[in-house]
Scaffold this motif. Sequence first.
Motif, PDB file in Angstrom:
ATOM      1  N   LEU A  92       0.831  -1.201   0.000  1.00  0.00           N
ATOM      2  CA  LEU A  92       0.000   0.000   0.000  1.00  0.00           C
ATOM      3  C   LEU A  92       0.863   1.247   0.000  1.00  0.00           C
ATOM      4  CD1 LEU A  92      -1.241   0.861   3.556  1.00  0.00           C
ATOM      5  CD2 LEU A  92       0.098  -1.207   3.163  1.00  0.00           C
ATOM      6  N   THR A  93       0.270   2.343  -0.433  1.00  0.00           N
ATOM      7  CA  THR A  93       0.885   3.663  -0.381  1.00  0.00           C
ATOM      8  C   THR A  93      -0.112   4.630   0.220  1.00  0.00           C
ATOM      9  OG1 THR A  93       2.204   3.225  -2.366  1.00  0.00           O
ATOM     10  CG2 THR A  93       1.883   5.535  -1.754  1.00  0.00           C
ATOM     11  N   LEU A  94       0.351   5.460   1.177  1.00  0.00           N
ATOM     12  CA  LEU A  94      -0.527   6.474   1.741  1.00  0.00           C
ATOM     13  C   LEU A  94       0.260   7.741   2.003  1.00  0.00           C
ATOM     14  CD1 LEU A  94      -1.168   5.880   5.522  1.00  0.00           C
ATOM     15  CD2 LEU A  94       0.251   4.324   4.227  1.00  0.00           C
ATOM     16  N   ALA A  95      -0.455   8.850   2.104  1.00  0.00           N
ATOM     17  CA  ALA A  95       0.170  10.130   2.419  1.00  0.00           C
ATOM     18  C   ALA A  95       0.660  10.118   3.857  1.00  0.00           C
ATOM     19  CB  ALA A  95      -0.824  11.268   2.199  1.00  0.00           C
ATOM     20  N   ARG A  96       1.761  10.800   4.101  1.00  0.00           N
ATOM     21  CA  ARG A  96       2.357  10.807   5.434  1.00  0.00           C
ATOM     22  C   ARG A  96       1.375  11.267   6.507  1.00  0.00           C
ATOM     23  NH1 ARG A  96       7.959  10.605   5.789  1.00  0.00           N
ATOM     24  NH2 ARG A  96       9.018  10.370   3.770  1.00  0.00           N
ATOM     25  N   GLU A  97       0.574  12.273   6.192  1.00  0.00           N
ATOM     26  CA  GLU A  97      -0.332  12.813   7.212  1.00  0.00           C
ATOM     27  C   GLU A  97      -1.456  11.863   7.568  1.00  0.00           C
ATOM     28  OE1 GLU A  97      -1.586  14.736   3.223  1.00  0.00           O
ATOM     29  OE2 GLU A  97       0.284  14.221   4.282  1.00  0.00           O
ATOM     30  N   GLN A  98      -1.603  10.789   6.802  1.00  0.00           N
ATOM     31  CA  GLN A  98      -2.662   9.820   7.067  1.00  0.00           C
ATOM     32  C   GLN A  98      -2.214   8.689   8.006  1.00  0.00           C
ATOM     33  OE1 GLN A  98      -5.734  10.044   6.176  1.00  0.00           O
ATOM     34  NE2 GLN A  98      -5.770  11.515   4.499  1.00  0.00           N
ATOM     35  N   LEU A  99      -0.955   8.677   8.416  1.00  0.00           N
ATOM     36  CA  LEU A  99      -0.423   7.527   9.148  1.00  0.00           C
ATOM     37  C   LEU A  99      -1.197   7.242  10.429  1.00  0.00           C
ATOM     38  CD1 LEU A  99       1.624   5.294   9.593  1.00  0.00           C
ATOM     39  CD2 LEU A  99       3.176   7.001  10.582  1.00  0.00           C
ATOM     40  N   ALA A 100      -1.397   8.228  11.272  1.00  0.00           N
ATOM     41  CA  ALA A 100      -2.079   7.999  12.546  1.00  0.00           C
ATOM     42  C   ALA A 100      -3.505   7.508  12.327  1.00  0.00           C
ATOM     43  CB  ALA A 100      -2.075   9.272  13.392  1.00  0.00           C
ATOM     44  N   ASP A 101      -4.208   8.117  11.365  1.00  0.00           N
ATOM     45  CA  ASP A 101      -5.575   7.683  11.075  1.00  0.00           C
ATOM     46  C   ASP A 101      -5.594   6.264  10.506  1.00  0.00           C
ATOM     47  OD1 ASP A 101      -6.639  10.063  11.965  1.00  0.00           O
ATOM     48  OD2 ASP A 101      -6.717  10.974   9.966  1.00  0.00           O
ATOM     49  N   PHE A 102      -4.601   5.945   9.668  1.00  0.00           N
ATOM     50  CA  PHE A 102      -4.552   4.595   9.117  1.00  0.00           C
ATOM     51  C   PHE A 102      -4.330   3.562  10.218  1.00  0.00           C
ATOM     52  CE2 PHE A 102      -1.937   1.024   7.757  1.00  0.00           C
ATOM     53  CZ  PHE A 102      -2.810   0.408   6.869  1.00  0.00           C
ATOM     54  N   LYS A 103      -3.442   3.830  11.149  1.00  0.00           N
ATOM     55  CA  LYS A 103      -3.211   2.897  12.250  1.00  0.00           C
ATOM     56  C   LYS A 103      -4.510   2.604  12.993  1.00  0.00           C
ATOM     57  CE  LYS A 103       1.642   3.856  13.392  1.00  0.00           C
ATOM     58  NZ  LYS A 103       2.551   4.316  14.466  1.00  0.00           N
ATOM     59  N   ARG A 104      -5.275   3.652  13.274  1.00  0.00           N
ATOM     60  CA  ARG A 104      -6.541   3.461  13.992  1.00  0.00           C
ATOM     61  C   ARG A 104      -7.534   2.669  13.141  1.00  0.00           C
ATOM     62  NH1 ARG A 104      -5.184   8.703  16.031  1.00  0.00           N
ATOM     63  NH2 ARG A 104      -6.169   9.728  14.235  1.00  0.00           N
ATOM     64  N   ALA A 105      -7.595   2.983  11.852  1.00  0.00           N
ATOM     65  CA  ALA A 105      -8.546   2.291  10.977  1.00  0.00           C
ATOM     66  C   ALA A 105      -8.168   0.820  10.815  1.00  0.00           C
ATOM     67  CB  ALA A 105      -8.587   2.984   9.610  1.00  0.00           C
ATOM     68  N   PHE A 106      -6.892   0.529  10.683  1.00  0.00           N
ATOM     69  CA  PHE A 106      -6.419  -0.845  10.535  1.00  0.00           C
ATOM     70  C   PHE A 106      -6.734  -1.655  11.794  1.00  0.00           C
ATOM     71  CE2 PHE A 106      -2.723  -3.907  10.364  1.00  0.00           C
ATOM     72  CZ  PHE A 106      -3.204  -4.642   9.296  1.00  0.00           C
ATOM     73  N   GLU A 107      -6.442  -1.092  12.935  1.00  0.00           N
ATOM     74  CA  GLU A 107      -6.752  -1.773  14.210  1.00  0.00           C
ATOM     75  C   GLU A 107      -8.256  -1.997  14.345  1.00  0.00           C
ATOM     76  OE1 GLU A 107      -6.340  -3.300  18.189  1.00  0.00           O
ATOM     77  OE2 GLU A 107      -4.846  -3.003  16.612  1.00  0.00           O
ATOM     78  N   HIS A 108      -9.045  -0.991  14.011  1.00  0.00           N
ATOM     79  CA  HIS A 108     -10.502  -1.098  14.157  1.00  0.00           C
ATOM     80  C   HIS A 108     -11.064  -2.204  13.275  1.00  0.00           C
ATOM     81  CE1 HIS A 108     -14.711   0.160  14.567  1.00  0.00           C
ATOM     82  NE2 HIS A 108     -14.789   0.019  13.256  1.00  0.00           N
ATOM     83  N   GLU A 109     -10.626  -2.259  12.016  1.00  0.00           N
ATOM     84  CA  GLU A 109     -11.193  -3.235  11.094  1.00  0.00           C
ATOM     85  C   GLU A 109     -10.782  -4.660  11.458  1.00  0.00           C
ATOM     86  OE1 GLU A 109     -13.421  -4.794   7.996  1.00  0.00           O
ATOM     87  OE2 GLU A 109     -13.507  -2.899   9.111  1.00  0.00           O
TER      88      GLU A 109
END
Length: 236
Positions: A92-109
């Motif tokens: 995957l590729t994501l914008a740097r500013e999305q890292l914290a939100d991605f961590k939360r979303a990954f854990e949640h799912e």
Amino acid sequence: AVTVDNLVDDSTFTVCLMQEDWHQGVIGILAGRIKESLHRPVVILAGDGEHHLKGSARSIPGIHVRDVLQTIVARHPGMIEKFGGHAMAAGLTLAREQLADFKRAFEHEVRRLSNGQPAQREFVTDGSLNEADRTLAHADVLARVMPWGQRFEAPVFADRFDVIQHRSVGTGHLKLSLKAFGDANARVIDAIAFNCSLQPLAGEPVLAVYSLEANSWRDRRTVQLRVLHLEQAALR
């Protein structure tokens, strides 16, 4: 260097780590090793230019990691810019500013798919392996027919052993000398158990789930058991 100690606690269902200078060619290997050690879905990310992070994901049975990423894309448009993969591995590729939100979303799912229950590791083995078959020649045969993979798993065996001696090596690893349980005439065989917290009790047998491999040390090759799981076993 990365160790698995303190990466997670009992409340977490995933591991998501980022380090700027990790080489993109090895983050998949790192994700796989941490997944094997902790039995949790893992995403490892490294810097990819000024504005992006590139990641590699590895998962466990029951959690289809590409579908997890697809769900995150559907629920959080724009969070992940690119992704692809299959049940057990993805990129995957994501914008740097999305890292914290991605961590939360990954854990949640992953937590949702797990019904709030952390995954328990299960070992499917090929049963017992006769002492006479625990040889360097057989370890070499298994190495030659690699690579193993999903739906073509490497052979794994389970047996009871008497512990002749053991010592801690590195960070949380255990080096053992084992003999077939209850057989005074059995030969001693070396074994290594990575990230093993068990300290075997003197005079009591252990149950080991293991694979067979060749070990090279100072130009000498010997057979070795790579222990995947170790526990105290019943005397009978």
